[in-house]
Design an enzyme around this catalytic site. Sequence first.
Site, PDB file in Angstrom:
ATOM      1  N   SER A 143       0.842  -1.204   0.000  1.00  0.00           N
ATOM      2  CA  SER A 143       0.000   0.000   0.000  1.00  0.00           C
ATOM      3  C   SER A 143       0.873   1.249   0.000  1.00  0.00           C
ATOM      4  CB  SER A 143      -0.888  -0.027   1.253  1.00  0.00           C
ATOM      5  OG  SER A 143      -2.058   0.702   1.044  1.00  0.00           O
ATOM      6  N   PRO A 144       0.424   2.311  -0.663  1.00  0.00           N
ATOM      7  CA  PRO A 144       1.241   3.532  -0.661  1.00  0.00           C
ATOM      8  C   PRO A 144       1.438   4.057   0.754  1.00  0.00           C
ATOM      9  CG  PRO A 144      -0.968   3.944  -1.546  1.00  0.00           C
ATOM     10  CD  PRO A 144      -0.825   2.462  -1.398  1.00  0.00           C
ATOM     11  N   GLN A 192       1.890   6.501  -7.276  1.00  0.00           N
ATOM     12  CA  GLN A 192       0.698   7.200  -6.793  1.00  0.00           C
ATOM     13  C   GLN A 192       0.951   8.702  -6.859  1.00  0.00           C
ATOM     14  OE1 GLN A 192      -0.543   7.647  -2.599  1.00  0.00           O
ATOM     15  NE2 GLN A 192      -2.454   6.603  -3.139  1.00  0.00           N
ATOM     16  N   TYR A 217      -7.306  15.119   0.830  1.00  0.00           N
ATOM     17  CA  TYR A 217      -6.362  15.930   0.063  1.00  0.00           C
ATOM     18  C   TYR A 217      -7.116  16.641  -1.071  1.00  0.00           C
ATOM     19  CZ  TYR A 217      -2.933  13.495   2.892  1.00  0.00           C
ATOM     20  OH  TYR A 217      -2.226  13.021   3.968  1.00  0.00           O
ATOM     21  N   ARG A 262      -7.565   6.024  -5.897  1.00  0.00           N
ATOM     22  CA  ARG A 262      -7.847   5.788  -4.475  1.00  0.00           C
ATOM     23  C   ARG A 262      -8.906   6.783  -4.015  1.00  0.00           C
ATOM     24  NH1 ARG A 262      -4.276   4.197   0.845  1.00  0.00           N
ATOM     25  NH2 ARG A 262      -4.577   2.142  -0.011  1.00  0.00           N
ATOM     26  N   GLY A 308      -0.568  -2.419   4.260  1.00  0.00           N
ATOM     27  CA  GLY A 308       0.212  -1.234   4.612  1.00  0.00           C
ATOM     28  C   GLY A 308       1.170  -1.517   5.746  1.00  0.00           C
ATOM     29  N   ARG A 309       0.710  -1.242   6.981  1.00  0.00           N
ATOM     30  CA  ARG A 309       1.608  -1.301   8.140  1.00  0.00           C
ATOM     31  C   ARG A 309       2.358  -2.625   8.296  1.00  0.00           C
ATOM     32  NH1 ARG A 309      -2.978   0.707  11.925  1.00  0.00           N
ATOM     33  NH2 ARG A 309      -4.052  -0.484  10.317  1.00  0.00           N
TER      34      ARG A 309
HETATM   35  C1  LIG Z   1       3.040   5.721   7.474  1.00  0.00           C
HETATM   36  C2  LIG Z   1       1.881   5.687   6.547  1.00  0.00           C
HETATM   37  C3  LIG Z   1       1.883   6.486   5.417  1.00  0.00           C
HETATM   38  C4  LIG Z   1       0.823   6.455   4.522  1.00  0.00           C
HETATM   39  N1  LIG Z   1       0.870   7.174   3.379  1.00  0.00           N
HETATM   40  C5  LIG Z   1      -0.080   7.032   2.434  1.00  0.00           C
HETATM   41  C6  LIG Z   1       0.068   7.614   1.147  1.00  0.00           C
HETATM   42  O1  LIG Z   1       1.059   8.223   0.839  1.00  0.00           O
HETATM   43  N2  LIG Z   1      -0.945   7.448   0.259  1.00  0.00           N
HETATM   44  C7  LIG Z   1      -2.075   6.743   0.570  1.00  0.00           C
HETATM   45  O2  LIG Z   1      -2.953   6.627  -0.265  1.00  0.00           O
HETATM   46  N3  LIG Z   1      -2.213   6.144   1.767  1.00  0.00           N
HETATM   47  C8  LIG Z   1      -1.241   6.245   2.680  1.00  0.00           C
HETATM   48  N4  LIG Z   1      -1.337   5.573   3.875  1.00  0.00           N
HETATM   49  C9  LIG Z   1      -2.474   4.669   4.101  1.00  0.00           C
HETATM   50  C10 LIG Z   1      -2.072   3.232   3.732  1.00  0.00           C
HETATM   51  O3  LIG Z   1      -1.835   3.107   2.345  1.00  0.00           O
HETATM   52  C11 LIG Z   1      -3.169   2.227   4.117  1.00  0.00           C
HETATM   53  O4  LIG Z   1      -4.336   2.533   3.392  1.00  0.00           O
HETATM   54  C12 LIG Z   1      -3.475   2.257   5.601  1.00  0.00           C
HETATM   55  O5  LIG Z   1      -2.281   2.207   6.369  1.00  0.00           O
HETATM   56  C13 LIG Z   1      -4.372   1.078   6.003  1.00  0.00           C
HETATM   57  O6  LIG Z   1      -3.772  -0.146   5.691  1.00  0.00           O
HETATM   58  P1  LIG Z   1      -3.051  -1.056   6.824  1.00  0.00           P
HETATM   59  O7  LIG Z   1      -4.082  -1.326   7.882  1.00  0.00           O
HETATM   60  O8  LIG Z   1      -2.640  -2.303   6.092  1.00  0.00           O
HETATM   61  O9  LIG Z   1      -1.889  -0.284   7.363  1.00  0.00           O
HETATM   62  C14 LIG Z   1      -0.280   5.624   4.792  1.00  0.00           C
HETATM   63  C15 LIG Z   1      -0.290   4.844   5.949  1.00  0.00           C
HETATM   64  C16 LIG Z   1       0.779   4.840   6.809  1.00  0.00           C
HETATM   65  C17 LIG Z   1       0.743   3.933   8.011  1.00  0.00           C
END
Ligand SMILES: Cc1cc2nc3c(=O)[nH]c(=O)nc-3n(C[C@H](O)[C@H](O)[C@H](O)COP(=O)(O)O)c2cc1C
Length: 792
Positions: free
Chosen positions: A429-430, A508, A590, A638, A731-732
């Site tokens: 994930s981004p 992205q 955003y 997204r 993501g995380r």
């Molecule tokens: C440190 C961090 C930075 C993130 N930056 C972006 C981003 O640049 N673009 C975006 O669309 N989502 C961003 N997200 C959201 C993640 O892509 C993801 O949707 C969110 O963390 C939920 O997924 P997870 O439960 O697997 O972490 C970010 C999340 C984290 C934790």
Amino acid sequence: MRVLVIGGGPGGLYTALLIKRRNPEAHVTVVDRNRPDDTFGWGVVLSDLTVANLRAADPTSAGPISAALHHWDDIEVHFGGQTIRSGGHGFSGIGRHRMLAILQQRCRDLGVQLFHERELSAAALDRAVADDGIDLIVAADGINSAVRNQFAATYRPEVDVRRCRYVWLGTRRQFDAFTFAFAETPSGWFQAHAYQFAADTSTFIVETPWEVWERVGLGEMSAKESVAFCEHLFEFILQGAPLHSNAAHLRGSAQWLRFPRVTCAEWVHWLPANDRQIPVVLLGDAAHTAHFSIGSGTKLAMEDAIALDAQLANHAGDVRTALAGYQAERSVEVLKLQNAARNSTEWFEHVDRYALLAPEQFAYSLLTRSQRISHEDLRVRDAKYVEAFERWFAEKSGLTLAPRAAPPPAIFTPFRARTVTLANRIVVSPMAQYTAANDGMPTDWHFVHLGARATGGAGLVMTEMTCVSPEARITPWCTGLWNDAHRDAWARIVRFVHEYSTAKIGLQLGHSGGKGATKKMWEGVDQPLPSGEWPVMSASESQYIPGVSQIARAMTEADMDRVTAEFVRATRLGLEAGFDWLELHSAHGYLLSSFLSPLTNRRGDAYGGDLAARARFPLRVFAAMRTEWPPHLPMSVRISAHDWADGGNTADDAVEVARLFRAAGADLIDVSAGQVVNHERPVFGRMWMTPFADRIRQEACIATIAVGAITDADQANGIIASGRADLVAIGRPHLVNPAWTLSEAARWGYAGATWPDQYLPGKAQLERLLARERAAAGVTAVAAGPPPGELT
Ligand SMILES: Cc1cc2nc3c(=O)[nH]c(=O)nc-3n(C[C@H](O)[C@H](O)[C@H](O)COP(=O)(O)O)c2cc1C
Ligand SMILES: Cc1cc2nc3c(=O)[nH]c(=O)nc-3n(C[C@H](O)[C@H](O)[C@H](O)COP(=O)(O)OP(=O)(O)OC[C@H]3O[C@@H](n4cnc5c(N)ncnc54)[C@H](O)[C@@H]3O)c2cc1C
């Protein structure tokens, strides 16, 4: 001790007999307004686990209950001309009538006083308290509990009347599996839930959304006509057996009920009586309901009774503590089941949504609808069914398997968008890293970070939100793509990914809008920069954190022209850098997201107003990028599928937004939620945003990426296999483990993932260690869901 139980259903009778059994000197009375042999409904389902609980609580009544149970293991789904069967579920059915007769007899044997055909009015309750010296009142008076309504100020009930109407019928047709059958009419879908509960009788519940029910004209039909309608509709499984109603005296429409989901904030009311306070405690359906599609109402009522009796025994002489313990213990259990029941209810309310799926996937989606039964749980229950399903899914995904080859789990099947084929369904994930050089330049951090995740096995690695201009950045440390130097730095990363991994890499692109000019995440998310900030703009004048954030000015049309050109420039540079995939970030409040939400877009011009107008600028940007980005490469968008705030966008709007982007040429919607307004109230949980990806996929007919608290491959497999999404973004967990995909493959025993040659010794060791751990724990499978029969 004098106990009055209002309601002689399974909950009330079981409470009475347990209390009397433990305290033979207690004076226990049950009153019920019906005759002893009156009953609505036909049979109920009990899981094997509930039967074991009953055996432990009162072996004497458990004996005849067990003897009367009709047991079966399989679930059969009839849909689209096919019958799909899966085994190992383990349920028992018992006639409600038979169950009540057993409990009544046990009550009599123990000396409980049973009074039937006696309705307890509010006045009667007061009298009973005043005259009879009652110590405890148990209100087990069912789903429409009058006691709950009488003391609603204390119990604070919430009643959510659900969409479908249902009728509870019976038939002599014998079913050797829990049977779900689906029938389409010109007005919409009907479904039947059927199960045998005695040698010659089965329950047959027919259900449909109320709008369909009205369109068909069931409201005007007599009871006889509506039964005949159901017989005709489900002829394909009834095979000539008639249906019977045991409420034939009611008009046709009165037999068709809408299920109320009941929750109560408090379960105990203290009733003043002379110089004492008498507790009135809710139990069973009076306190809570769980939709019949997960077959748990009777179980919950009887397990409430077990808990209440145990608490009273553990805190003898201290009723207050006992009742507080009862509520604390049971409300947690009930909440878990109600959450699963909510997913299940919604699934059956929206059969039309799933009817486009192939029967194989429709059945899988049905089996896993509660999100509590996972892919590996199904495998534990019926390995052959899961293997056949995985084979079907793999072949549908374009793999050709040798007849004896084991099929890969769903996440390890390829996915194709335009000419790009991903090796598997996992996406990094981004995630913004806040580590760019001060001018938006990606650094060695990005090279190593993205490179490591690409060699870690994911099918697609997405960059963090990369900003189309200096002012588009969230922080001064966000990456950008507005000049050739940026392009060349990104090209170095792309080359590494292509040369050393099987992953594809996506870019992205986004613009921070009113949420720009803030600190790094670890120095204060969304907090304004102390110095060096730049002016920010949004759809309308706004301030993200009231009193804290910079006030964003409303964009002008000239701003829109400039920003569109910036997105197009970044698209061209991204193409030159060699990216395989482009994603437009139109989520999380955003710039583009601020146009979509009515909470942040209050414009009076052509770019504000209804959803179509609010989407105009994001669509314009997307269309301009799509023209620049070559037709053979895919684009995703997204979005925030829910604003989690009053007056904001909901899933209904998200479906519409997805349709608009699909029409503009988007290939996938990457379905996130929230972060649009600071006062949001999100509802978190496992896989919490997946239901939105599911809805968008089925209703907007576009591929989706699910994201959010998806933490293991078992969950991801369930999401892909059931068709809730086409890709799963992690993501995380990827921050902790760059090789998340490869380590999950090893953990779940899948040897077919492609590891980099350099890491093969690590693969062998990991697989050996995990196999040894499983052997030591004495398990062959890793599933940890509810035991068979607990939930379908
Ligand atoms: C440190 C961090 C930075 C993130 N930056 C972006 C981003 O640049 N673009 C975006 O669309 N989502 C961003 N997200 C959201 C993640 O892509 C993801 O949707 C969110 O963390 C939920 O997924 P997870 O439960 O697997 O972490 C970010 C999340 C984290 C934790
Ligand atoms: C279509 C359908 C299918 C179902 N299938 C299943 C299933 O498969 N498995 C399962 O476990 N559960 C099932 N249930 C749910 C199950 O029937 C209930 O959850 C269960 O009966 C709850 O038990 P209870 O004792 O709390 O309430 P009830 O069984 O409703 O008993 C309440 C009693 O209180 C009496 N009463 C009400 N008001 C008064 C009053 N003022 N004075 C005196 N008496 C009063 C009523 O006459 C009734 O006998 C189903 C329910 C429905 C509607």
